[in-house]
Design a protein around this motif. Structure first.
Motif, PDB file in Angstrom:
ATOM      1  N   LYS A  19       0.837  -1.198   0.000  1.00 39.33           N
ATOM      2  CA  LYS A  19       0.000   0.000   0.000  1.00 39.33           C
ATOM      3  C   LYS A  19       0.871   1.246   0.000  1.00 39.33           C
ATOM      4  CE  LYS A  19      -3.743   2.398   2.180  1.00 39.33           C
ATOM      5  NZ  LYS A  19      -4.567   2.631   3.297  1.00 39.33           N
ATOM      6  N   ARG A  20       1.910   1.229   0.787  1.00 38.61           N
ATOM      7  CA  ARG A  20       2.834   2.356   0.855  1.00 38.61           C
ATOM      8  C   ARG A  20       3.490   2.594  -0.510  1.00 38.61           C
ATOM      9  NH1 ARG A  20       6.948   1.938   5.789  1.00 38.61           N
ATOM     10  NH2 ARG A  20       8.031   0.513   4.406  1.00 38.61           N
ATOM     11  N   LEU A  21       3.914   1.521  -1.155  1.00 36.26           N
ATOM     12  CA  LEU A  21       4.503   1.619  -2.490  1.00 36.26           C
ATOM     13  C   LEU A  21       3.480   2.155  -3.494  1.00 36.26           C
ATOM     14  CD1 LEU A  21       6.850   1.113  -4.430  1.00 36.26           C
ATOM     15  CD2 LEU A  21       6.047  -1.262  -4.629  1.00 36.26           C
ATOM     16  N   SER A  22       2.268   1.645  -3.409  1.00 43.26           N
ATOM     17  CA  SER A  22       1.199   2.109  -4.290  1.00 43.26           C
ATOM     18  C   SER A  22       0.942   3.600  -4.105  1.00 43.26           C
ATOM     19  CB  SER A  22      -0.079   1.311  -4.026  1.00 43.26           C
ATOM     20  OG  SER A  22      -1.145   1.816  -4.788  1.00 43.26           O
ATOM     21  N   GLU A  23       0.878   4.037  -2.870  1.00 39.46           N
ATOM     22  CA  GLU A  23       0.653   5.459  -2.598  1.00 39.46           C
ATOM     23  C   GLU A  23       1.788   6.317  -3.139  1.00 39.46           C
ATOM     24  OE1 GLU A  23      -0.052   5.530   1.632  1.00 39.46           O
ATOM     25  OE2 GLU A  23      -2.142   4.909   1.375  1.00 39.46           O
ATOM     26  N   HIS A  24       3.016   5.827  -3.033  1.00 35.40           N
ATOM     27  CA  HIS A  24       4.167   6.540  -3.583  1.00 35.40           C
ATOM     28  C   HIS A  24       4.027   6.694  -5.102  1.00 35.40           C
ATOM     29  CE1 HIS A  24       8.407   7.780  -3.919  1.00 35.40           C
ATOM     30  NE2 HIS A  24       8.404   7.047  -5.008  1.00 35.40           N
ATOM     31  N   ILE A  25       3.672   5.617  -5.758  1.00 40.22           N
ATOM     32  CA  ILE A  25       3.511   5.632  -7.214  1.00 40.22           C
ATOM     33  C   ILE A  25       2.366   6.554  -7.622  1.00 40.22           C
ATOM     34  CG2 ILE A  25       2.851   4.220  -9.212  1.00 40.22           C
ATOM     35  CD1 ILE A  25       4.390   1.885  -7.781  1.00 40.22           C
ATOM     36  N   VAL A  26       1.226   6.428  -6.966  1.00 36.28           N
ATOM     37  CA  VAL A  26       0.054   7.243  -7.306  1.00 36.28           C
ATOM     38  C   VAL A  26       0.350   8.727  -7.083  1.00 36.28           C
ATOM     39  CG1 VAL A  26      -2.328   7.788  -6.642  1.00 36.28           C
ATOM     40  CG2 VAL A  26      -1.635   5.412  -6.978  1.00 36.28           C
ATOM     41  N   THR A  27       1.060   9.059  -6.011  1.00 37.28           N
ATOM     42  CA  THR A  27       1.408  10.456  -5.748  1.00 37.28           C
ATOM     43  C   THR A  27       2.319  11.000  -6.838  1.00 37.28           C
ATOM     44  OG1 THR A  27       1.140  10.172  -3.367  1.00 37.28           O
ATOM     45  CG2 THR A  27       2.503  12.021  -4.090  1.00 37.28           C
ATOM     46  N   ALA A  28       3.331  10.227  -7.225  1.00 33.98           N
ATOM     47  CA  ALA A  28       4.255  10.678  -8.278  1.00 33.98           C
ATOM     48  C   ALA A  28       3.522  10.857  -9.606  1.00 33.98           C
ATOM     49  CB  ALA A  28       5.401   9.673  -8.429  1.00 33.98           C
ATOM     50  N   ILE A  29       2.649   9.912  -9.932  1.00 33.27           N
ATOM     51  CA  ILE A  29       1.887  10.020 -11.178  1.00 33.27           C
ATOM     52  C   ILE A  29       0.922  11.198 -11.103  1.00 33.27           C
ATOM     53  CG2 ILE A  29       0.165   8.863 -12.625  1.00 33.27           C
ATOM     54  CD1 ILE A  29       1.671   6.225 -11.944  1.00 33.27           C
ATOM     55  N   GLY A  30       0.343  11.420  -9.937  1.00 29.51           N
ATOM     56  CA  GLY A  30      -0.545  12.569  -9.749  1.00 29.51           C
ATOM     57  C   GLY A  30       0.172  13.883 -10.016  1.00 29.51           C
TER      58      GLY A  30
END
Length: 168
Positions: A19-30
């Protein structure tokens, strides 16, 4: 302080790490989406692309294609409609069903997302190479293993007879 309790705790916290990795990816893509001045929220890109691949779709169909919950797609659809990226129309034959279609703005944003996804693919593959693991392949194999024998059953087998069984 640099202690990472979750990392140090190991495999029992794999969901937290993912989940932490996913949030990192989603934030960067955002941030990238924002820099490109697109309106689509980063968590709604896949929904927009499903609609771009099909002339129209219903909420349940999108949820099934993306393998996410119906309530999640309902929330995403509300955001996409408010942003003017999709239109929602009632099905003439089934009033419970609503058809979702892209607006002209939605089609333009989907085209931008497709181009962005090609660049993301290159970047992720480079990270996989640097990390020495094809994470996508590993996730595919992990999901397949859990499809063969769900986690709840595996945990049940591991528990001793005196522990309370999980009923799921």
């Amino acid at each position: 302080m640099n202690d990472d309790f979750i990392k140090a705790s190991g495999t029992p916290f794999i969901a937290h790490r993912l989940k932490r990795l996913s949030e990192h990816i989603v934030t960067a893509i955002g941030c990238l989406i924002e820099a490109k001045q697109l309106d689509v929220p980063p968590t709604a890109g896949s929904t927009l692309l499903v609609l771009a691949a099909h002339e129209r779709a219903g909420v349940m169909e999108i949820a099934e294609r993306l393998r996410v919950s119906h309530p999640f797609i309902v929330r995403v659809v509300a955001k996409l409609e408010a942003l003017g990226l999709i239109t929602i129309k009632n099905d003439r034959d089934d009033l419970r069903r609503k058809w979702l279609t892209l607006t002209e703005k939605g089609r333009a944003e989907a085209a931008h997302l497709n181009r962005l996804n090609r660049d993301l693919d290159v970047v992720f593959r480079r990270v996989f190479e640097e990390a020495g693991v094809d994470l996508l392949d590993a996730v595919d194999r992990f999901e397949a293993a859990l499809a063969r024998e769900p986690l709840a059953g595996r945990l049940q087998s591991q528990l001793s007879s005196e522990d309370t069984p999980c009923v799921r």
